[in-house]
Design an enzyme around this catalytic site. Structure first.
Site, PDB file in Angstrom:
ATOM      1  N   TYR A  36      48.294  87.491  54.862  1.00 43.25           N
ATOM      2  CA  TYR A  36      49.688  87.898  55.021  1.00 43.25           C
ATOM      3  C   TYR A  36      50.292  87.212  56.249  1.00 43.25           C
ATOM      4  O   TYR A  36      51.390  86.650  56.195  1.00 43.25           O
ATOM      5  CB  TYR A  36      49.766  89.422  55.135  1.00 43.25           C
ATOM      6  CG  TYR A  36      51.154  89.962  55.391  1.00 43.25           C
ATOM      7  CD1 TYR A  36      52.154  89.864  54.433  1.00 43.25           C
ATOM      8  CD2 TYR A  36      51.453  90.585  56.600  1.00 43.25           C
ATOM      9  CE1 TYR A  36      53.431  90.364  54.667  1.00 43.25           C
ATOM     10  CE2 TYR A  36      52.722  91.093  56.842  1.00 43.25           C
ATOM     11  CZ  TYR A  36      53.702  90.973  55.871  1.00 43.25           C
ATOM     12  OH  TYR A  36      54.958  91.470  56.114  1.00 43.25           O
TER      13      TYR A  36
ATOM     14  N   GLU B 107      58.846  98.421  53.395  1.00 44.73           N
ATOM     15  CA  GLU B 107      58.904  98.888  54.788  1.00 44.73           C
ATOM     16  C   GLU B 107      59.176 100.389  54.832  1.00 44.73           C
ATOM     17  O   GLU B 107      58.609 101.108  55.652  1.00 44.73           O
ATOM     18  CB  GLU B 107      59.957  98.119  55.588  1.00 44.73           C
ATOM     19  CG  GLU B 107      59.634  96.655  55.823  1.00 44.73           C
ATOM     20  CD  GLU B 107      58.419  96.399  56.697  1.00 44.73           C
ATOM     21  OE1 GLU B 107      57.929  97.315  57.394  1.00 44.73           O
ATOM     22  OE2 GLU B 107      57.944  95.249  56.689  1.00 44.73           O
TER      23      GLU B 107
ATOM     24  N   TRP C 262      50.232  99.429  57.662  1.00 39.81           N
ATOM     25  CA  TRP C 262      50.748  98.359  56.804  1.00 39.81           C
ATOM     26  C   TRP C 262      49.678  97.876  55.816  1.00 39.81           C
ATOM     27  O   TRP C 262      49.992  97.492  54.694  1.00 39.81           O
ATOM     28  CB  TRP C 262      51.285  97.216  57.658  1.00 39.81           C
ATOM     29  CG  TRP C 262      51.883  96.114  56.839  1.00 39.81           C
ATOM     30  CD1 TRP C 262      51.455  94.825  56.780  1.00 39.81           C
ATOM     31  CD2 TRP C 262      53.013  96.193  55.950  1.00 39.81           C
ATOM     32  NE1 TRP C 262      52.243  94.112  55.907  1.00 39.81           N
ATOM     33  CE2 TRP C 262      53.213  94.930  55.385  1.00 39.81           C
ATOM     34  CE3 TRP C 262      53.871  97.226  55.568  1.00 39.81           C
ATOM     35  CZ2 TRP C 262      54.225  94.653  54.473  1.00 39.81           C
ATOM     36  CZ3 TRP C 262      54.877  96.958  54.660  1.00 39.81           C
ATOM     37  CH2 TRP C 262      55.046  95.691  54.125  1.00 39.81           C
TER      38      TRP C 262
END
Length: 191
Positions: free
Chosen positions: A26, A48, A56
């Site tokens: 990522y 988000e 995350w």
């Protein structure tokens, strides 16, 4: 956590990216790179929001399931979701099953359809001027004046789950700001 780390490939990366291969991929391929397009940015707004209160990595692991469940985050499709879709999403163990966040995603899609300009144009209008990269992770803010202004505008327009911290994470993820550490090998620019 260290501010930078040298991986097995000899590249220096932001320290957070070394926690897993998924984080590293990522970091190397997406985070901080300029992202444009309404559907792509809508996906990030939704993810988000779903991340709020979670790590995350949880969202990254579930992202393929999110994309399938939310029909690729195509705004027009999500805006058309009804209560049967909400029930389907609440029953899907592949995603984060939070009713408020699911309803917010559908609601936000409907708001996007009524915007006087594109979501892309709206979000990027809050991107700050290009600045220096942070030296360490400790130098990376959680909130900025720009993210506060973006969150305020999104809320004024009717968006849900878009506070200043979420807005700043969105700005980082989509390349509106470059918070890669100074020594990080990734070379990205804004816009």
């Amino acid at each position: 956590m260290t501010t930078v780390a040298a991986a097995g490939d000899g590249r220096v990366r932001c320290g957070w990216s070394e926690a897993s291969q998924l984080y590293r991929d990522y970091h190397d391929q997406e985070w901080g790179r300029a992202l444009h397009g309404d559907d792509a940015l809508f996906e990030r707004v939704c993810l988000e929001a779903f991340q709020s209160g979670l790590a995350w990595i949880t969202i990254l692991r579930k992202r393929p399931a999110f994309r399938a469940a939310f029909e690729g985050f195509v705004i027009e499709r999500v805006a058309g979701f009804g209560e049967s879709d909400v029930a389907r999403l609440m029953a899907d163990p592949g995603i984060v099953r939070n009713s408020a966040k699911i309803h917010a995603s559908i609601h936000n899609a409907r708001i996007v359809l009524d915007l006087p300009k594109s979501l892309d144009e709206l979000l990027w209008s809050f991107a700050p001027a290009t600045g220096k990269r942070p030296r360490t992770l400790a130098d990376v803010p959680a909130v900025t004046a720009e993210s506060t202004a973006l969150a305020k505008e999104l809320k004024r327009l009717g968006f849900k789950f878009v506070g200043p911290t979420t807005a700043y994470a969105l700005m980082q993820a989509t390349g509106m700001v470059d918070d890669h550490i100074t020594d990080c090998w990734v070379n990205v620019g804004t816009v």
